[in-house]
Structures are given as C-alpha cells and as structure tokens.
Design an enzyme around this catalytic site. Structure first.
Site, PDB file in Angstrom:
ATOM      1  N   ASP A 264       0.873  -1.170   0.000  1.00 17.08           N
ATOM      2  CA  ASP A 264       0.000   0.000   0.000  1.00 17.08           C
ATOM      3  C   ASP A 264       0.918   1.231   0.000  1.00 17.08           C
ATOM      4  OD1 ASP A 264      -2.080   1.798   0.074  1.00 17.08           O
ATOM      5  OD2 ASP A 264      -3.191   0.746   1.622  1.00 17.08           O
TER       6      ASP A 264
HETATM    7  C1  NOJ Z   1      -3.909   4.035   0.013  1.00 13.90           C
HETATM    8  C2  NOJ Z   1      -5.072   3.100   0.065  1.00 13.90           C
HETATM    9  O1  NOJ Z   1      -5.081   2.387   1.295  1.00 13.90           O
HETATM   10  C3  NOJ Z   1      -5.105   2.116  -1.089  1.00 13.90           C
HETATM   11  O2  NOJ Z   1      -6.300   1.396  -1.033  1.00 13.90           O
HETATM   12  C4  NOJ Z   1      -4.939   2.827  -2.404  1.00 13.90           C
HETATM   13  O3  NOJ Z   1      -4.980   1.910  -3.471  1.00 13.90           O
HETATM   14  C5  NOJ Z   1      -3.620   3.590  -2.401  1.00 13.90           C
HETATM   15  N1  NOJ Z   1      -3.622   4.555  -1.320  1.00 13.90           N
HETATM   16  C6  NOJ Z   1      -3.357   4.307  -3.721  1.00 13.90           C
HETATM   17  O4  NOJ Z   1      -4.243   5.333  -3.882  1.00 13.90           O
END
Ligand code: NOJ
Length: 735
Positions: A264
């Site tokens: 993530d």
């Molecule tokens: C953080 C989020 O938790 C995730 O779900 C997302 O895909 C990424 N940011 C990218 O935006």
C-alpha cells in the site's frame, strides 16, 4: 495481439535481466505517485523514469499524460522498458457505478462482473494497465469509512463479489484486450481496524483470519488476480508489509500465487514508523524478504526500495531475491503486451469514455443495488401522476455526492441526481419542488483529501432554520415528500471514519420536522453504512447508496415502479453504534436464552438483519428438501427449495441458504451463509432453487487442528429471504 507463451516470456525476462544494473532493477520495483497538479513532482518523476529508476506510476489519469510519460520511458530510458500504469479504479473511471458495497447488496455477481468490465474497458483505453481493486476486506464495524469499498460482513458473499470483480477487471487471462490487472487488497485484515479508525491496528484471531478475512482473497486469486496489495496494519504484531508468513508462506507457498505483490502507499517505508524496521534501508530489506515485489512509494516521502542497490552491495539481500521480484514485474508487463503496444490511442480513448452502453450498465447496477427497508401501506411505488412531490435534502441534487468517494474522473455535468431523475420521470402534470433543507457539517479535522477533487457540491444553505421551515412548507403542500439524507461522499471512504451512525448535521431535525407535517415521507438513504434514525419512522425507506453516474435515473425508476427493488443488506444493521460489532454469524456462548438481553438498555438484535430487503411483491418459501439425510465427509448433497412470488408484480428474490453446525472440533457460528441466488419471478410463479452442500461449504479452518477440517457432525439447514430464515431440516455428516 497474440498471447505470449510462458517460455517466450521467460526468455524475454532473462534477456532484460541480463542487461539491467542493480539500480535499474530497483527502479522496476518502484512505483511513484504522479499528481499532475504538482509540477515539480512531475518533473522529478520524469527524471526518474528517464534514468530507469521508476517501473510504474500511479495517479496519472489522463490519456495524454499517460502517453507522454510512457514515451519518455520507452524512448528515453536506457533499456526502453515501458511503465506499468496503476490507478484506483474502484467503481468506475468516467462511467461511475454504484459503490462496491452497493453492488454487493445486489447479491448478483454478474452485476459486479459486468460493472468492472466497463471500468476496465475505460481504464485500459486511457492507457492504464492495473487497478488497485477489488477491495475485499471484510468489515464488521460500520464506523470504518472504507466499509464502502468492500462487500460487507460475510466471507461467502465477499468471496463471490471478489471473484466476480476480478473476472470483470481481468477477463479470461492477464493481457486480455480491454482489461486490466486486478489487485485484491489490503492483504490482510485491514477491515478489523480498532474502533473503525482508519489505518489503526487490528487484532485478529487465527479463527477469524482463516474463516472470515482470508477467504475473499483466496477467491480473488482463484479467479486469477495478477496482483495483491499488502496492508498497512499488522498481524500478531508483525506489519503485513513485512510479514513473511503472510506474503510468502500463505500467499505463495500455500496458495501458489504467481503474480506480483505491491505495498500500500508508503507501507514499506512505514515499517520503520511501526517501530519494526530500524530505518528506511532496513524497511526495504524486510519488505523484500517478506515477499513484497513492488513498493508503492509514499506520496510525498522517500521511497524505501531506492536503497536496494546498497542492500545488495552490503550483502543484506541476494541478487536472486532482487531478480525474482523484478521477474514478476516484467512478467506482468509482458503479459499486458506493453512492449508491443505501449502507447495510447487517444481517439479511441475518448470514444470509450463516452460509450452509452456503459451508462446503461451503471443505471442497471444502481437499480439492482437498492435495498427497500420499509414500505408501510405500500406507499411505493409512487404513481407517475402524483400531483406534487417535495424533494428535500442536501444530497438530493448533489452530483458529486451521487457518485460517492473514490472517483476522480467522473463528469459531474452528466451525473443524474435524484432530483433530476425524479423531474425527468414524473408525469407532465406532477409538480416537483426542491430544497436542500440543511447544510452538511464540516469535518472536525481538516483532511488531506479535501482538495479540489474532494470538494463538496451540495447547494449551500444560507440559514438552516429558514430552510428547515421552507422544507416543512414544501412538504405540507405536497402529496408526498421524498427526502434524500445520508452522508456526503467525503464523510466516508479512506481517511473518513465516523464515531457515530447518526445523520450528520441537522438532518435528523429536518427529517423529524418533515415527518411531523403528516405528509407521507419516502426516505432515500445515500451513504455506505447503516445509519441510526433514532426511531424516526418514515413510511418508506430505501437504501440507495451512492448510486453513480445514472443514479438519479435508477432511483426514479425504483420510485415509480419501472424497476422493482431486489437488493439485500450485506451487513447486519445495528440499532445503535453501541452494539457494534454485531455480526449475524456470531458464536453461541453462555446463556443463549439471555441472548436478547445482553444490554441493560438495548436488545441484542439488529434493526435489520443481514440479507434483509423488501420488494414491491412478496415471496413464500416451501420447506427445503435434502437429497440425502446423511452424507460421508467429502461428499455433497443438494438442497432444493421452492420459492413462489405471491404478490402482484414481477420481482426478484435473493434466496439464501444458511447452515449451523451443531458440534465439532471447534464451535461454529449460530448460522453461516453458504449459498445464494437472485431469481426473478413473475406473479404466481414458483421456482425450485438448488444449492450444493459439500466439503467446500462444510469444511472450515479449525484451531484445534490448525488446518481446514470437515467434522463428523449434524448440520441444520435453513433457506429464506434473510438471515432470520428458520432452520427447518438437518442432516448427518458421518463416515
Ligand atoms: C492508500 C489506500 O489504502 C489504497 O487502497 C490505495 O490503493 C492507495 N492509497 C493508492 O491510492
């Protein structure tokens, strides 16, 4: 484009690897955010791409910009390796579908598959190759704003929706034309965040992990997902992104996953924040060791994987480890056909984003997602000839809120709000009045997401008192009042948890004032979690979620009966926040006869049970029949139930099969969903609906054996239209 064979791909990857420096390899494993509104950032990222130090970008969402950056990678970097473009295409790109939780409420995996195929077609057309979806986290705490991205509380419904979304995004194989790689996330357990607080820690028992949180991931991988995103939080004190047991032992060795793992955003660097890794360099080593292939770099911070060349030189990682990760990323690029066709066809992209067929899919999905909660006296459907309708509420005419969170490329001008939908569908003689009623409150703490993208678009109310009085006046003068209340899109989703289920701001007061007029009220609830109406009882209540681009059209069709609601709740709806967590599939414990009296001041039962939803017609169930009253472990029997439409119109019922295991090597929940089918029945029509019950349904992970088991036991079976379906028959499992 012809599909490359595995051997061809291997040879191409070997050839590239042989030419790459350690820095270029680390580059292939690094994904950077590219926010076009931050020009310095873009220039920095361009330099990284040119130098071969970036393998992937995210948050580039304009076809021209993707094409421009891709040309830099292909034409100006030493090895010309194309970039993999990823993005959060969660519920549509230009055509916005209802939010994923809503689609889960359709209990129709075909809706999810068709919807995500539309999302994939638009994404691929603008040059994206990969979506950070589906989000398959099970959620049992509605305070968590990200509940909206998943399929609710149940692993069987969640698994079906996970697999369907993967099929929709990816098609039959990775690289299928017009499709993108799917990346189920967040592996694993993010939905269990303490107090529903986003990004918070979680504590998950093995029983819950294996039986509740992991199954949707397994289903997504069985459907062929090519990517997995690691979560922020930890399991047993080890952050998921540095958790070798999770990312290697389970994901690769037990499940045989062959795709690539991305973190993530910033989660690799974050291993130091967790007080797990010593510093950025240590974080990179631990993430790679655990099984992370690509780092999604922190949006505005230092990338950890940049330090991998030093780690290699210092002997902290091996060349083989580095190559394995790079191999997986290059494999994905080759399968997606990037080397053959890296650029974007801008004309085709524009046409794809405008496709009318996509809007029809979005409308139909919204119609199938709505859940009718209450309909006293058959107030709904309304007649098109209703003399006057007062449409009231801050969300009734807010295009931006209608499409919900997690969208960036929607066109607010084409979004059909509920007000617009009602105006278009009502008969020519119907007077439709509108007032927003109240203003939505501001956030307690300023959010990093409250920029232009997340701006609110509800009409501003100058004075709530005046507007509530105006609402009362309009309601009094109308035959029926349609209230659209709920949460603005910025109140839910990532970084948007709430500590209460109350309607934000003065919406409750508005609702009660309108109810007091005596005019029949239809309440349309626009949000993605249960709300606490504090006992207020409008004649009709329907959950419309954030219904998407054609939401207002779908809602009007439902209101006037051109579509019949058939969705069901994908979660137990608590009476108030104090009851949470309140899963329907709970374990039985001491004094079940007191189960309704666990609180001094509140019952135990939910306001609406999991699986609940009404129609404009009614259904009756005959007693389920079993093909055998005893089976050996490993064998399968069939449950058949006759369902009849006993009402006046054609409608859909979601037939749900629940079981209860009476005893075994571990205690099992009081009931568990094991099958469901949404069927359409004409008035008077009876359909025999069949479900298999075999090892797939009857086995579970038992802590007593630390493995999946199927017990010799007695199983109760119930079939019905929600999770209160009575158990009417049973069978033995014995060798
Ligand atoms: C953080 C989020 O938790 C995730 O779900 C997302 O895909 C990424 N940011 C990218 O935006």
């Amino acid at each position: 484009m012809t599909q490359m064979t595995d051997a061809e791909i291997r040879a191409r990857v070997d050839n590239l690897l042989a030419q790459m420096s350690a820095e270029e390899k680390a580059g292939q494993l690094t994904q950077y955010f590219t926010f076009s509104r931050a020009p310095d950032e873009v220039a920095r990222v361009e330099d990284e791409v040119r130098a071969g130090r970036a393998g992937s970008l995210l948050f580039v969402s304009k076809a021209e910009e993707i094409d421009r950056l891709q040309r830099i990678a292909v034409e100006q970097s030493r090895l010309g390796i194309p970039l993999l473009f990823g993005y959060d295409v969660i519920h549509g790109l230009r055509t916005i579908l209802p939010v994923p939780l809503a689609v889960a409420a359709s209990w129709d995996p075909a809706v999810a598959e068709e919807g995500q195929a539309v999302a994939a077609a638009e994404a691929r057309a603008i040059g994206l190759h990969w979506t950070f979806a589906p989000m398959v986290d099970i959620t049992r705490d509605p305070r968590w704003g990200r509940m909206i991205e998943g399929a609710g509380e149940d692993p069987v419904l969640g698994s079906a929706m996970a697999a369907a979304q993967v099929r929709g995004f990816q098609g039959a194989f990775i690289g299928a034309p017009g499709r993108v790689i799917a990346g189920p996330k967040h592996f694993a357990g993010y939905g269990a965040a303490f107090g529903g607080r986003d990004y918070d820690e979680a504590e998950i028992s093995d029983n819950e992990l294996w039986n509740i949180y992991l199954p949707p991931f397994k289903a997504a991988l069985d459907a062929g997902a090519g990517n997995v995103m690691s979560a922020y939080m930890g399991l047993n004190g080890v952050p998921a992104t540095g958790n070798r047991w999770l990312l290697t032992d389970v994901l690769r060795e037990t499940w045989g996953f062959e795709g690539f793992v991305v973190t993530d955003a910033g989660a690799a660097a974050d291993l130091a924040t967790h007080h797990y890794a010593a510093d950025l360099g240590d974080a990179a080593v631990r993430a790679l060791d655990a099984g992370v292939d690509m780092e999604m770099a922190p949006p505005f911070g230092e990338a950890a994987y940049r330090t991998l060349p030093q780690a290699l030189a210092a002997g902290r990682i091996t060349a083989a480890q580095l190559d394995t990760a790079v191999r997986r990323v290059l494999d994905a690029k080759l399968r997606m056909g990037l080397f053959e066709a890296p650029y974007v066809d801008l004309g085709a992209a524009a046409a794809m984003l405008a496709a009318p067929a996509h809007r029809a899919v979005a409308r139909r999905a919204a119609e199938r997602s709505a859940v009718l909660l209450h309909n006293a006296g058959g107030l709904l459907p309304l007649s098109r000839d209703t003399g006057s309708i007062a449409v009231i509420g801050p969300l009734a005419d807010s295009a931006r809120d209608t499409v919900g969170p997690w969208v960036f490329e929607q066109d607010d001008n084409e979004t059909v709000t509920v007000l617009a939908g009602i105006r278009a569908a009502a008969g020519p003689a119907t007077r439709v009045d509108y007032t927003p009623g109240v203003t939505m409150p501001a956030r307690l703490h300023k959010s990093i997401f409250e920029d232009d993208v997340h701006a609110q678009t509800q009409r501003l109310v100058v004075d709530d008192d005046i507007e509530i009085a105006n609402s009362v006046r309009l309601a009094r003068a109308a035959e029926v009042a349609v209230l659209v209340l709920g949460e603005a899109h910025i109140m839910i989703g990532e970084h948007a948890s709430r500590s209460s289920l109350d309607l934000p701001g003065r919406q409750q007061e508005l609702l009660e004032a309108v109810l007091a007029t005596g005019t029949p009220v239809v309440l349309l609830i626009m949000t993605g979690r249960p709300v606490d109406l504090k006992g207020a009882e409008p004649a009709a209540k329907m959950m419309i979620w954030y219904p998407g681009t054609r939401g207002g059209e779908a809602v009007a069709n439902l209101l006037f009966g051109a579509a019949v609601p058939g969705g069901k709740l994908p979660y137990n709806w608590p009476r108030n926040i104090g009851q949470v967590p309140l899963p329907y599939a709970q374990l039985r414990s001491f004094r079940p006869d007191w189960a309704q009296e666990r609180y001094w001041n509140e019952g135990n039962a939910p306001l609406y049970p999991f699986g609940y939803g009404l129609s404009y017609t009614t259904f009756s169930y005959a007693a389920p029949r079993l093909s055998a009253d005893r089976i050996a472990p490993g064998k399968t029997l069939e449950v058949t139930v006759d369902v009849t439409n006993t009402g006046p119109v054609t409608g859909d019922e979601v037939v749900q099969l629940y079981i209860h295991q009476r005893y075994g090597s571990a205690a099992r929940p009081v009931r568990e969903l094991k099958g469901f089918q949404r069927v359409t029945l004409a008035p008077g029509e009876t359909r025999a609906v069949r479900f298999p019950l075999g090892p797939g349904e009857l086995s579970y992970w038992s802590a007593a054996r630390r493995d999946r088991v199927q017990d010799e036991t007695c199983i109760d079976v119930g079939v019905g239209g929600d999770s209160t379906a009575p158990f009417m028959t049973s069978f033995e499992v014995a060798g």
